[in-house]
Design a protein around this motif. Structure first.
Motif, PDB file in Angstrom:
ATOM      1  N   LEU A  39      44.392  27.727 -16.329  1.00  0.00           N
ATOM      2  CA  LEU A  39      43.170  27.073 -15.862  1.00  0.00           C
ATOM      3  C   LEU A  39      42.956  27.333 -14.373  1.00  0.00           C
ATOM      4  N   TYR A  40      44.050  27.323 -13.613  1.00  0.00           N
ATOM      5  CA  TYR A  40      43.948  27.475 -12.165  1.00  0.00           C
ATOM      6  C   TYR A  40      43.701  28.936 -11.775  1.00  0.00           C
ATOM      7  N   GLN A  79      39.980  26.899 -11.968  1.00  0.00           N
ATOM      8  CA  GLN A  79      39.826  25.451 -11.823  1.00  0.00           C
ATOM      9  C   GLN A  79      40.633  25.014 -10.602  1.00  0.00           C
ATOM     10  N   CYS A  94      42.574  15.691  -9.140  1.00  0.00           N
ATOM     11  CA  CYS A  94      43.488  16.477  -9.990  1.00  0.00           C
ATOM     12  C   CYS A  94      43.922  15.635 -11.194  1.00  0.00           C
ATOM     13  N   ALA A 138      41.104  15.308 -13.650  1.00  0.00           N
ATOM     14  CA  ALA A 138      40.891  16.548 -14.403  1.00  0.00           C
ATOM     15  C   ALA A 138      41.966  16.704 -15.480  1.00  0.00           C
ATOM     16  N   TYR A 145      41.322  17.010 -19.576  1.00  0.00           N
ATOM     17  CA  TYR A 145      41.828  18.112 -20.413  1.00  0.00           C
ATOM     18  C   TYR A 145      42.781  17.577 -21.469  1.00  0.00           C
TER      19      TYR A 145
END
Lengths: 402, 255
Positions: free
Chosen positions: A37-38, A43, A225, A228, A232
């Motif tokens: 994701l990062y 993200q 964070c 998020a 998810y």
């Protein structure tokens, strides 16, 4: 024992160690999800946990083979699985798939920490200088071009990590799903369920490590964070719980010859760990808790607390899921007419004490590894500040990695 | 076993002949290559496959086969592990089925309860089915369990890592972890005996001829005669394992 079981089924052969193995392996998945994701899906909100995810993944991954070795009754022959693999065996791929996965984690960590390693090798003295020097593998070039290249490699590794993670967890599921002799295992959904529950448990563990770790270090976790991660995790959990429920509903609706035996297993043998822990506490309750924790009416601290409670429940629930698959599947006799019993012995290679040790090992490893690879965002800042103070080298600041 | 004999035979011949020493050494590492080249020494060896028939009409549940098997194949008598066992089925007026196998039936069976309510009762001896499509050999991660050319599934005790995957894969519960050798163990149809022209220990011990062993596809073989003339069945046909053990008088309640 009740009903009729084959005489050879008196002893459950896959013990608590085989429960722990897919559990630990599943927890690793969090790292890949966050990494993907990062790095791949950009993200940026996951920046505070991107390193943490990898270091905790490595701590878990290094422990993963230990329960397997404790289980093998001929552990000295363990490497035969890679030296003389039987191509038709679903288990023979373990050595290769695991090694591949480990390599990816190691490479990703090395490239992400290369800047740290090199600066530590330069600035520190004595043993730690030698250690970091060795870790750098002689690649001490920190020019902007090299660091950009590092970044590209990290992104590539994160991309490879996604199919690798699906491969490993799907594969672990297939070890069970491919056994036609066991109606509770034999299902094409099994690999998918294992992938889903691995992603769920991995993300939940990361929330716990980040939340508890931050508190222990007397720092507040990055709220965006955490939110998020919460979102998810909620989506992943919906997928996992739906699949697990679908499996049962489908089996019950089709009501094939083995269904009464499976129904008996769920309602009489493992009702608490299946309905109570796996589905209710580890599934439905967090399904409500996670979105509730995002409600604006809660104070920020309580939002994080609720998220962590939900994550804790999920981590326990996934352990119950592994237990229900591995042990539950063996309680169900192949006669379809009875159930065997299993109680974890306290002592011995596959005993309760050893199981606790194996589950604590990753925590010890994590605390050691995090000394070498600082996973916390603040620590990293502290280190680079020191360096900037001691040596004012502009190229160190220009790095974009991390 | 026969392969071992052949190999030894060939090694001896090789040592006598110039250049044969090399072949003999190769033979140690590639027994199959040499076995095909070597003169065939068959002692009680079938050209095709072995077969096994269990006649459930004849079995009296005395447990001698279980006892003989444990003695013959180094399976601890006092532990719950069996290469062969006998099950007793009793069906009553209400169609309730009761299945028992106390200690594998090694000491026979206790008196039937509620005798007057029983409509039918019979014994079913079980053993490894030596499946032609064996799930156990398929899942072994190291290839330690394999099917011989004459159709018997064996375990190599020197190679087995003890992961127990084969035990999970067997639909018949025919495999177990050997308590002493710490490897997977199972019925071999007394491979050490049949390859020397003898019959299996259980067949020899059975006082009523409920177990029949022999070759398949050979006209005068007792097994072949039954398979050609009688109506036989196999256990769990839906598993698709293609067992080599056939049953006479197999009832639908048998698991």
């Amino acid at each position: 024992m009740n009903g009729y079981i084959y005489p050879n089924e008196a002893n459950v052969v896959w013990t608590v160690m085989i429960v722990i193995y897919p559990y630990i392996t599943g927890l690793v998945a969090g790292a890949f999800i966050i990494s993907a994701l990062y790095h791949v899906f950009n993200q940026k909100v996951f920046k505070p946990v991107s390193k943490l995810a990898l270091v905790s993944a490595l701590s878990l991954l290094l422990v993963a083979p230990i329960p397997l070795l404790l289980h093998l009754s001929q552990p000295l022959r363990a490497f035969n699985i890679m030296l003389t693999p039987n191509p038709s065996s679903a288990m023979a791929g373990f050595g290769y798939i695991y090694s591949f996965y480990l390599m990816i984690v190691l490479l990703e960590i090395w490239f992400i920490y290369r800047k740290n390693i090199v600066t530590m090798a330069e600035k520190s003295a004595g043993l730690s200088k030698i250690g970091y020097g060795l870790l750098s593998l002689g690649a001490k070039d920190l020019s902007p071009g090299t660091l950009a290249m590092d970044n590209r490699i990290i992104n590539t590794l994160a991309v490879i990590g996604i199919p690798a993670a699906f491969g490993l967890h799907g594969y672990v599921g297939f070890i069970f799903g491919g056994i036609k002799a066991n109606p509770w295992w034999s299902s094409p959904l099994m690999p998918v369920i294992f992938i889903a529950s691995a992603v769920v448990s991995g993300t939940a563990l990361l929330i716990l490590v980040y939340g508890i770790g931050s508190r222990l270090r007397k720092r507040e976790p990055d709220h965006q964070c955490m939110t998020a991660l919460n979102k998810y995790l909620w989506i992943f959990l919906i997928v996992a719980v739906s699949l697990e429920a679908l499996e049962i509903v489908n089996a019950g609706y089709q009501a094939k010859s083995y269904w009464p035996a499976v129904y008996g297993l769920l309602t009489q043998q493992i009702p608490l760990s299946f309905f109570g822990i796996q589905l209710l506490l580890g599934g439905l309750v967090p399904l409500i808790l996670l979105p509730a924790a995002r409600l604006k009416s809660f104070a920020r601290e309580w939002q994080q607390r609720l998220t962590m409670i939900a994550a804790g429940l999920i981590v326990v629930g996934v352990f119950a899921m592994r237990w229900n698959v591995v042990i539950g599947g063996q309680l169900l006799s192949k006669t379809g007419m009875g159930y065997s019993g299993y109680v974890v012995p306290l002592l011995g290679r596959e005993g309760l004490l050893m199981a606790v040790v194996v589950l604590i090992l990753p925590i010890i490893l994590f605390s050691v590894l995090s000394q070498i690879f600082p996973p916390w965002p603040k620590d990293e800042a502290a280190i680079s500040e020191q360096i900037e103070v001691s040596k004012s080298r502009p190229e160190l600041r220009s790095g974009t990695v991390g | 076993m026969a392969k071992m004999v052949r190999r030894r035979f060939f090694s001896l011949g090789g040592k006598l002949l110039a250049g044969g020493i090399v072949a003999g050494t190769i033979g140690k590492y590639f027994p199959d290559t040499v076995a095909h080249a070597a003169p065939t020494v068959r002692t009680g060896k079938t050209e095709g496959k072995w077969g096994f028939v269990v006649d459930t009409y004849k079995c009296i549940g005395c447990g001698r086969c279980v006892k003989a098997c444990k003695a013959e194949s180094q399976v601890p008598v006092d532990q719950e592990v069996y290469r062969t066992w006998v099950e007793r089925y009793t069906v009553d007026y209400d169609k309730n089925v009761k299945i028992e196998s106390p200690r594998g039936g090694i000491n026979g069976f206790p008196e039937v309860e509620n005798r007057e309510r029983i409509t039918k009762s019979f014994f079913v001896p079980k053993l490894c089915n030596q499946c032609e499509n064996a799930p156990c050999t398929k899942v072994c991660p190291v290839g330690a369990t394999y099917t011989t050319p004459d159709g018997v599934v064996l375990v190599d005790r020197e190679r087995c890592v003890g992961c127990s995957y084969c035990i999970q894969a067997c639909p018949y519960g025919a495999r177990f972890k050997h308590p002493v050798f710490k490897v997977a163990d199972k019925c071999t149809w007394c491979y050490h005996r049949i390859s020397k022209g003898m019959t299996t220990a259980c067949v020899q011990a059975c006082p009523v001829g409920a177990r029949v062993f022999g070759e398949i596809g050979v006209p005068d073989s007792p097994v072949d005669k039954i398979l050609s003339e009688e109506r036989v069945n196999i256990l769990k046909p839906e598993a698709g394992t293609m067992p080599l053990v056939d049953y006479l008088g197999l009832d639908k309640v048998v698991v």
